[in-house]
Write a protein that holds these residues in place. Sequence first.
Motif, PDB file in Angstrom:
ATOM      1  N   LYS A 140      12.908 -57.581  32.944  1.00 67.05           N
ATOM      2  CA  LYS A 140      13.550 -56.988  31.763  1.00 67.05           C
ATOM      3  C   LYS A 140      12.964 -57.580  30.474  1.00 67.05           C
ATOM      4  N   GLU A 185       2.660 -49.567  17.089  1.00 63.10           N
ATOM      5  CA  GLU A 185       2.870 -48.242  16.539  1.00 63.10           C
ATOM      6  C   GLU A 185       3.114 -48.350  15.043  1.00 63.10           C
ATOM      7  N   ALA A 233       4.751 -52.715  21.690  1.00 59.90           N
ATOM      8  CA  ALA A 233       4.341 -51.333  21.492  1.00 59.90           C
ATOM      9  C   ALA A 233       4.890 -50.810  20.178  1.00 59.90           C
ATOM     10  N   VAL A 234       6.112 -51.175  19.876  1.00 56.86           N
ATOM     11  CA  VAL A 234       6.708 -50.744  18.609  1.00 56.86           C
ATOM     12  C   VAL A 234       5.940 -51.358  17.451  1.00 56.86           C
ATOM     13  N   ILE A 267       9.497 -56.185  29.978  1.00 59.04           N
ATOM     14  CA  ILE A 267       9.562 -54.794  29.506  1.00 59.04           C
ATOM     15  C   ILE A 267       9.981 -54.751  28.042  1.00 59.04           C
ATOM     16  N   LYS A 268      10.966 -55.575  27.713  1.00 61.04           N
ATOM     17  CA  LYS A 268      11.444 -55.629  26.333  1.00 61.04           C
ATOM     18  C   LYS A 268      10.346 -56.116  25.413  1.00 61.04           C
ATOM     19  N   LYS A 269       9.628 -57.157  25.863  1.00 56.69           N
ATOM     20  CA  LYS A 269       8.538 -57.710  25.062  1.00 56.69           C
ATOM     21  C   LYS A 269       7.440 -56.664  24.893  1.00 56.69           C
ATOM     22  N   SER A 270       7.134 -55.947  25.958  1.00 50.10           N
ATOM     23  CA  SER A 270       6.080 -54.936  25.855  1.00 50.10           C
ATOM     24  C   SER A 270       6.542 -53.787  24.975  1.00 50.10           C
ATOM     25  N   ASN A 271       7.852 -53.461  25.020  1.00 50.30           N
ATOM     26  CA  ASN A 271       8.382 -52.424  24.123  1.00 50.30           C
ATOM     27  C   ASN A 271       8.280 -52.862  22.667  1.00 50.30           C
ATOM     28  N   ILE A 272       8.618 -54.126  22.442  1.00 52.18           N
ATOM     29  CA  ILE A 272       8.532 -54.663  21.083  1.00 52.18           C
ATOM     30  C   ILE A 272       7.072 -54.656  20.635  1.00 52.18           C
TER      31      ILE A 272
END
Length: 151
Positions: free
Chosen positions: A131, A145, A141-142, A134-139
């Motif tokens: 988790k 972006e 990615a954000v 995933i959260k770190k990769s989402n951050i």
Amino acid sequence: MELILYLAVALIAIVFAVLSIFLIKVLKSTEKTLSNTAEMIDSLQGQIDGLSKETTMMLHKTNVLADEVQSKVGQFSPVFKSVQETGASLQNLSRSFSKLSKSVEKGVEVRQGKAAEAANWGSTALSMWEKYRIKKSNIQAVKEEGKYERV
């Protein structure tokens, strides 16, 4: 009358003679029977003496054999005692193995519980790490972006 008296005496003499003859025959027959009986008793006495001697010898042999058996049993007594002690030792060894087996079984159950708990904690830790990643990769990615949008 005198003639009757002579005839009566003669008749008595004849009857006495016939009676004596039959009595002699009976006595001779009795003598033979008694003689045969005496011979049979002598024969039986000899047989009884023979049986008595054989019985005495057999009794003596039986006593000797009983003494030998007693001495042999006395010699085997330590062997029987040793077998008995070996049986007791094997029984104690079996009890010890049984106790050891129960102890190992309890230890395995305790360790299985701890292993299951550790696996549960490990699974939880991996889940949390996943988790976090995933959260770190989402951050990430954000953020990436956001850089592409600002440019």
